[in-house]
Design a protein around this motif. Sequence first.
Motif, PDB file in Angstrom:
ATOM      1  N   ASP A 127      47.046  20.083  55.916  1.00 54.01           N
ATOM      2  CA  ASP A 127      46.456  20.753  57.078  1.00 54.01           C
ATOM      3  C   ASP A 127      45.283  19.992  57.687  1.00 54.01           C
ATOM      4  OD1 ASP A 127      48.287  22.803  56.993  1.00 54.01           O
ATOM      5  OD2 ASP A 127      47.002  24.148  55.823  1.00 54.01           O
ATOM      6  N   SER A 128      44.487  19.315  56.863  1.00 54.96           N
ATOM      7  CA  SER A 128      43.336  18.586  57.414  1.00 54.96           C
ATOM      8  C   SER A 128      43.792  17.427  58.306  1.00 54.96           C
ATOM      9  CB  SER A 128      42.423  18.072  56.293  1.00 54.96           C
ATOM     10  OG  SER A 128      43.077  17.085  55.524  1.00 54.96           O
ATOM     11  N   ILE A 129      44.876  16.780  57.934  1.00 56.84           N
ATOM     12  CA  ILE A 129      45.426  15.688  58.737  1.00 56.84           C
ATOM     13  C   ILE A 129      46.024  16.234  60.030  1.00 56.84           C
ATOM     14  CG2 ILE A 129      47.162  13.843  58.801  1.00 56.84           C
ATOM     15  CD1 ILE A 129      46.768  13.682  55.704  1.00 56.84           C
ATOM     16  N   ILE A 130      46.692  17.352  59.934  1.00 53.42           N
ATOM     17  CA  ILE A 130      47.278  17.981  61.121  1.00 53.42           C
ATOM     18  C   ILE A 130      46.177  18.398  62.098  1.00 53.42           C
ATOM     19  CG2 ILE A 130      48.595  19.969  61.952  1.00 53.42           C
ATOM     20  CD1 ILE A 130      50.153  19.802  59.234  1.00 53.42           C
ATOM     21  N   ARG A 131      45.129  19.012  61.599  1.00 50.71           N
ATOM     22  CA  ARG A 131      44.006  19.413  62.470  1.00 50.71           C
ATOM     23  C   ARG A 131      43.366  18.202  63.142  1.00 50.71           C
ATOM     24  NH1 ARG A 131      42.965  22.784  58.158  1.00 50.71           N
ATOM     25  NH2 ARG A 131      41.203  21.505  57.488  1.00 50.71           N
ATOM     26  N   LEU A 132      43.211  17.118  62.387  1.00 52.65           N
ATOM     27  CA  LEU A 132      42.635  15.894  62.942  1.00 52.65           C
ATOM     28  C   LEU A 132      43.511  15.356  64.084  1.00 52.65           C
ATOM     29  CD1 LEU A 132      40.363  13.791  62.703  1.00 52.65           C
ATOM     30  CD2 LEU A 132      41.770  12.607  60.992  1.00 52.65           C
ATOM     31  N   ALA A 133      44.814  15.341  63.886  1.00 55.23           N
ATOM     32  CA  ALA A 133      45.736  14.871  64.927  1.00 55.23           C
ATOM     33  C   ALA A 133      45.691  15.799  66.150  1.00 55.23           C
ATOM     34  CB  ALA A 133      47.153  14.776  64.380  1.00 55.23           C
TER      35      ALA A 133
END
Length: 115
Positions: free
Chosen positions: A77-83
Amino acid sequence: MVVRDILEILEGEIICEGDLDQEIKTACGSDMMSDVLAFVKDQSVLLTGLVNPQVVRTAEMMDMACIVFVRGKVPDDSIIRLAESRDITLMKTRYRMFTACGLLYSNGLSGGTKV
């Protein structure tokens, strides 16, 4: 070619949707972000099996519109939010890197200039 075409060619699944109609002219396949930073120019899409925040940060620095995670990899989720915050499309494909790159190439997507 646009991001939507890549999704179709790779039988991909959207993880994080950016502009699916953004023009894609070239691609890069790598798991080494240092190589992407050092050798890649004018790439619009990154294919990788690496699933960490550095992938999104690298794509942002290189003005990439889309990241394709190969081998069905799914970012957290942290990578998705960053993207999402960078308006970068994330997708996954079941194909291995070699096959995914080959499919895109055979459908007209270039790898860019020679190193």
